[in-house]
Scaffold this active site. Sequence first.
Site, PDB file in Angstrom:
ATOM      1  N   GLY A  46      -0.273   7.652   2.771  1.00 54.62           N
ATOM      2  CA  GLY A  46      -1.525   8.170   2.226  1.00 54.62           C
ATOM      3  C   GLY A  46      -2.017   7.264   1.117  1.00 54.62           C
ATOM      4  O   GLY A  46      -1.251   6.468   0.567  1.00 54.62           O
ATOM      5  N   GLN A  51      -6.376   5.394  -6.650  1.00 53.19           N
ATOM      6  CA  GLN A  51      -5.318   4.382  -6.726  1.00 53.19           C
ATOM      7  C   GLN A  51      -5.841   2.959  -6.587  1.00 53.19           C
ATOM      8  O   GLN A  51      -5.150   2.009  -6.953  1.00 53.19           O
ATOM      9  CB  GLN A  51      -4.272   4.628  -5.625  1.00 53.19           C
ATOM     10  CG  GLN A  51      -3.453   5.883  -5.840  1.00 53.19           C
ATOM     11  CD  GLN A  51      -2.495   6.120  -4.695  1.00 53.19           C
ATOM     12  OE1 GLN A  51      -2.873   6.634  -3.662  1.00 53.19           O
ATOM     13  NE2 GLN A  51      -1.249   5.701  -4.863  1.00 53.19           N
ATOM     14  N   CYS A  91       5.433   7.199  -4.409  1.00 51.48           N
ATOM     15  CA  CYS A  91       4.018   6.917  -4.619  1.00 51.48           C
ATOM     16  C   CYS A  91       3.821   5.413  -4.702  1.00 51.48           C
ATOM     17  O   CYS A  91       4.586   4.724  -5.379  1.00 51.48           O
ATOM     18  CB  CYS A  91       3.536   7.575  -5.919  1.00 51.48           C
ATOM     19  SG  CYS A  91       1.782   7.308  -6.245  1.00 51.48           S
ATOM     20  N   LEU A  92       2.796   4.914  -4.023  1.00 54.33           N
ATOM     21  CA  LEU A  92       2.512   3.478  -4.053  1.00 54.33           C
ATOM     22  C   LEU A  92       2.161   3.011  -5.466  1.00 54.33           C
ATOM     23  O   LEU A  92       2.271   1.817  -5.765  1.00 54.33           O
ATOM     24  CB  LEU A  92       1.371   3.141  -3.088  1.00 54.33           C
ATOM     25  CG  LEU A  92       1.687   3.347  -1.594  1.00 54.33           C
ATOM     26  CD1 LEU A  92       0.421   3.180  -0.758  1.00 54.33           C
ATOM     27  CD2 LEU A  92       2.780   2.387  -1.126  1.00 54.33           C
ATOM     28  N   HIS A 133      -0.405  15.753  -2.686  1.00 60.16           N
ATOM     29  CA  HIS A 133      -0.139  14.554  -3.498  1.00 60.16           C
ATOM     30  C   HIS A 133      -1.428  13.748  -3.694  1.00 60.16           C
ATOM     31  O   HIS A 133      -1.742  13.315  -4.816  1.00 60.16           O
ATOM     32  CB  HIS A 133       0.939  13.724  -2.783  1.00 60.16           C
ATOM     33  CG  HIS A 133       1.293  12.417  -3.404  1.00 60.16           C
ATOM     34  ND1 HIS A 133       2.542  12.146  -3.948  1.00 60.16           N
ATOM     35  CD2 HIS A 133       0.580  11.260  -3.552  1.00 60.16           C
ATOM     36  CE1 HIS A 133       2.552  10.901  -4.408  1.00 60.16           C
ATOM     37  NE2 HIS A 133       1.380  10.330  -4.180  1.00 60.16           N
ATOM     38  N   GLU A 134      -2.189  13.577  -2.603  1.00 61.15           N
ATOM     39  CA  GLU A 134      -3.426  12.785  -2.687  1.00 61.15           C
ATOM     40  C   GLU A 134      -4.519  13.524  -3.469  1.00 61.15           C
ATOM     41  O   GLU A 134      -5.257  12.913  -4.248  1.00 61.15           O
ATOM     42  CB  GLU A 134      -3.948  12.429  -1.292  1.00 61.15           C
ATOM     43  CG  GLU A 134      -2.978  11.712  -0.363  1.00 61.15           C
ATOM     44  CD  GLU A 134      -2.300  10.511  -0.970  1.00 61.15           C
ATOM     45  OE1 GLU A 134      -2.811   9.941  -1.955  1.00 61.15           O
ATOM     46  OE2 GLU A 134      -1.224  10.137  -0.466  1.00 61.15           O
ATOM     47  N   HIS A 137      -4.063  12.973  -7.065  1.00 62.24           N
ATOM     48  CA  HIS A 137      -4.584  11.674  -7.535  1.00 62.24           C
ATOM     49  C   HIS A 137      -6.071  11.778  -7.887  1.00 62.24           C
ATOM     50  O   HIS A 137      -6.525  11.186  -8.869  1.00 62.24           O
ATOM     51  CB  HIS A 137      -4.428  10.600  -6.456  1.00 62.24           C
ATOM     52  CG  HIS A 137      -3.083   9.932  -6.414  1.00 62.24           C
ATOM     53  ND1 HIS A 137      -2.529   9.282  -7.501  1.00 62.24           N
ATOM     54  CD2 HIS A 137      -2.186   9.788  -5.403  1.00 62.24           C
ATOM     55  CE1 HIS A 137      -1.345   8.773  -7.155  1.00 62.24           C
ATOM     56  NE2 HIS A 137      -1.111   9.065  -5.891  1.00 62.24           N
TER      57      HIS A 137
END
Length: 166
Positions: A46, A51, A91-92, A133-134, A137
């Site tokens: 995702g 981000q 997480c990226l 999670h997204e 963000h």
Amino acid sequence: MALLNILKYPDPRLHKVAEPVTCFNEELSSLIRNMAETMYESKGIGLAATQVDIHQRIIVIDISEEKNSLITLVNPTLKNYSGLQEYDEGCLSVPGFFETVKRYDLVSIDYQDEHGQAKSLTADGLLSVCIQHEMDHLVGKVFVEKLSQLKQQRIKKKISKLLRSG
Ligand code: GNR
Ligand code: NI
């Protein structure tokens, strides 16, 4: 197509709150394509626009093994939720760290697709975790902020150590 730079925690820009998308045009389609390419290239499941330092309510997700099931969520809103589940999240924007996070088990959302068409989706398991999670963000929250203060401090120390050593 282009790869976008992913902000790394604790970059303060990860705490910005995204604005709703109002204009469904070629520029939006192009951004979505670039976000998907960046997600696939980074081996993520995702990616939220926040981000990549774009503060609009846009998410791309693909939890499939074959990486052929892209889901694009524009202006998502949580409509319903139930139950709880725990998942080992990464997480990226926080590379190298995995921690158990508690979230809703089942979620239902309303959203728009890349053309502005209204849609809804109900998800459980990993897809539900990823959507939550997204969406976090998009309101400036990173998963580490759901952990204990002690764990957050340890992660921050490890990251600053890593940054110092290059
Ligand atoms: O690639 C990712 N994997 C992942 C694993 C468990 C829970 C959430 C995620 S999302 C993450 C990509 C990312 O950082 N999205 O914001
Ligand atoms: Ni993330």
